[in-house]
Design an enzyme around this catalytic site. Structure first.
Site, PDB file in Angstrom:
ATOM      1  N   LYS A 193       5.358   2.493   0.013  1.00 51.80           N
ATOM      2  CA  LYS A 193       5.424   1.684  -1.068  1.00 51.80           C
ATOM      3  C   LYS A 193       4.148   1.818  -2.027  1.00 51.80           C
ATOM      4  O   LYS A 193       3.046   1.154  -1.825  1.00 51.80           O
ATOM      5  CB  LYS A 193       5.892   0.224  -1.046  1.00 51.80           C
ATOM      6  CG  LYS A 193       6.017  -0.830  -2.261  1.00 51.80           C
ATOM      7  CD  LYS A 193       6.377  -1.999  -2.162  1.00 51.80           C
ATOM      8  CE  LYS A 193       6.265  -2.964  -3.291  1.00 51.80           C
ATOM      9  NZ  LYS A 193       6.644  -4.287  -2.946  1.00 51.80           N
ATOM     10  N   TYR A 199       3.159  -0.432   2.896  1.00 51.77           N
ATOM     11  CA  TYR A 199       2.961  -1.100   1.625  1.00 51.77           C
ATOM     12  C   TYR A 199       1.516  -0.850   1.281  1.00 51.77           C
ATOM     13  O   TYR A 199       0.573  -1.613   1.911  1.00 51.77           O
ATOM     14  CB  TYR A 199       3.312  -2.649   1.828  1.00 51.77           C
ATOM     15  CG  TYR A 199       3.335  -3.298   0.486  1.00 51.77           C
ATOM     16  CD1 TYR A 199       2.985  -2.637  -0.663  1.00 51.77           C
ATOM     17  CD2 TYR A 199       3.762  -4.606   0.505  1.00 51.77           C
ATOM     18  CE1 TYR A 199       3.073  -3.509  -1.910  1.00 51.77           C
ATOM     19  CE2 TYR A 199       3.837  -5.451  -0.696  1.00 51.77           C
ATOM     20  CZ  TYR A 199       3.302  -4.631  -1.873  1.00 51.77           C
ATOM     21  OH  TYR A 199       3.392  -5.372  -2.998  1.00 51.77           O
TER      22      TYR A 199
END
Length: 304
Positions: free
Chosen positions: A164, A136
């Site tokens: 992400k 992330y």
């Protein structure tokens, strides 16, 4: 189940009862709506899932319950957001035992790690689990950016598969593709930039407003990837005022209000979050109400 790291993967909200327990009944209502819409995976325990307020036992219960609910239709992915490398590894081990099929991993919490420390943190987690990992990358909220050079090191580990992408720089999608090609799958993590990211070549969308509007979200993805750009853009433009609700510090309250409006959620949040009140509540409700009045008819996107 092998994770393809593409399509729409909702970062689902955690449902709570009026007395602040896990509300698995209403949670399942939402999960079934996501599956019916055609999502590609379920992500638990992110920011929208109020991860920082959940106990370890509650996280385990959520994973096990979700695995049972989806019945292998889509993979279940759990977020890891920990302060120490040791705890992150323990969490990964527990997630694997509970039946999770993938991990979304944030950089170290609270401590602003250096590039070297951040790479070492992600690497140690990857070396200590067989689960595939999505990094992330959200320097806006978490103050640590995973640069292309850092990904160069991280991708030496085969189970680091995806990112992400939440830098809020759409051009970063192109930079990542140019540098890593198919080796790193890219999923947009910022709702109001999803359409642009998909057109730039992102493989998927880790979505927030999908929690309230699953069919519209998947339709945009499917239409965009099928080259039906005009149809996707029309839905996306309608969706934009709602998608902007994802950028607020109160994104959880915002999206839970939207879930109530579409009949697939409740408003309950866990303290220190509190339900919205006053002018801000009325503003969010007006955005939702206006959008529902003009909610578009969708084409048969599932068969694209």
């Amino acid at each position: 189940m092998a994770i393809q790291w593409k399509g729409v993967m909702p970062a689902v909200t955690t449902k709570f009862t009026d007395d602040d327990k896990l509300d698995l009944k209403n949670f399942e209502v939402n999960i079934q709506a996501q599956l019916e819409a055609g999502v590609s995976g379920i992500i638990l325990g992110g920011t929208l899932g109020e991860a920082s307020t959940l106990t370890d036992d509650e996280k385990g219960e959520l994973v096990r319950a979700t695995v049972d609910m989806v019945k292998k239709e889509v993979p279940v992915i759990i977020n890891i957001a920990e302060q120490t490398t040791r705890k992150a590894i323990e969490t990964a081990h527990k997630a694997e035992k509970d039946g999770a099929e993938g991990l979304m991993v944030l950089p170290p919490m609270r401590y602003k790690a250096t590039d070297r420390e951040t790479v070492a943190y992600f690497s140690e987690i990857a070396k200590n689990t067989s689960l595939p990992i999505m990094i992330y990358n959200n320097p806006v909220d978490y103050k640590i950016e995973v640069t292309l050079d850092m990904f160069e090191e991280l991708l030496k580990l085969n189970n680091i598969r995806a990112v992400k992408e939440s830098t809020r720089d759409v051009a970063n999608v192109t930079r990542l593709i140019n540098r890593f090609g198919e080796r790193l799958k890219i999923l947009c993590g910022v709702d109001p930039l999803a359409f642009e990211s998909l057109l730039a070549g992102a493989d998927g969308w880790v979505a927030g407003l999908v929690d309230a509007f699953p069919r519209e979200t998947v339709a945009i993805y499917k239409l965009a990837k099928a080259g039906r750009i005009g149809e996707a853009l029309e839905i996306y433009r309608w969706f934009n005022p709602l998608l902007d609700l994802d950028l607020s510090p109160q994104l959880v309250q915002n999206i839970k209000l939207a879930e109530v409006a579409t009949g697939i959620g409740t408003e309950n949040v866990r303290a220190p979050r509190l339900p919205l009140v006053g002018e801000e509540r009325q503003r969010v409700l007006q955005v939702i109400e206006d959008s529902l009045k003009t909610r578009p008819a969708l084409p048969d996107y599932k068969n694209l």
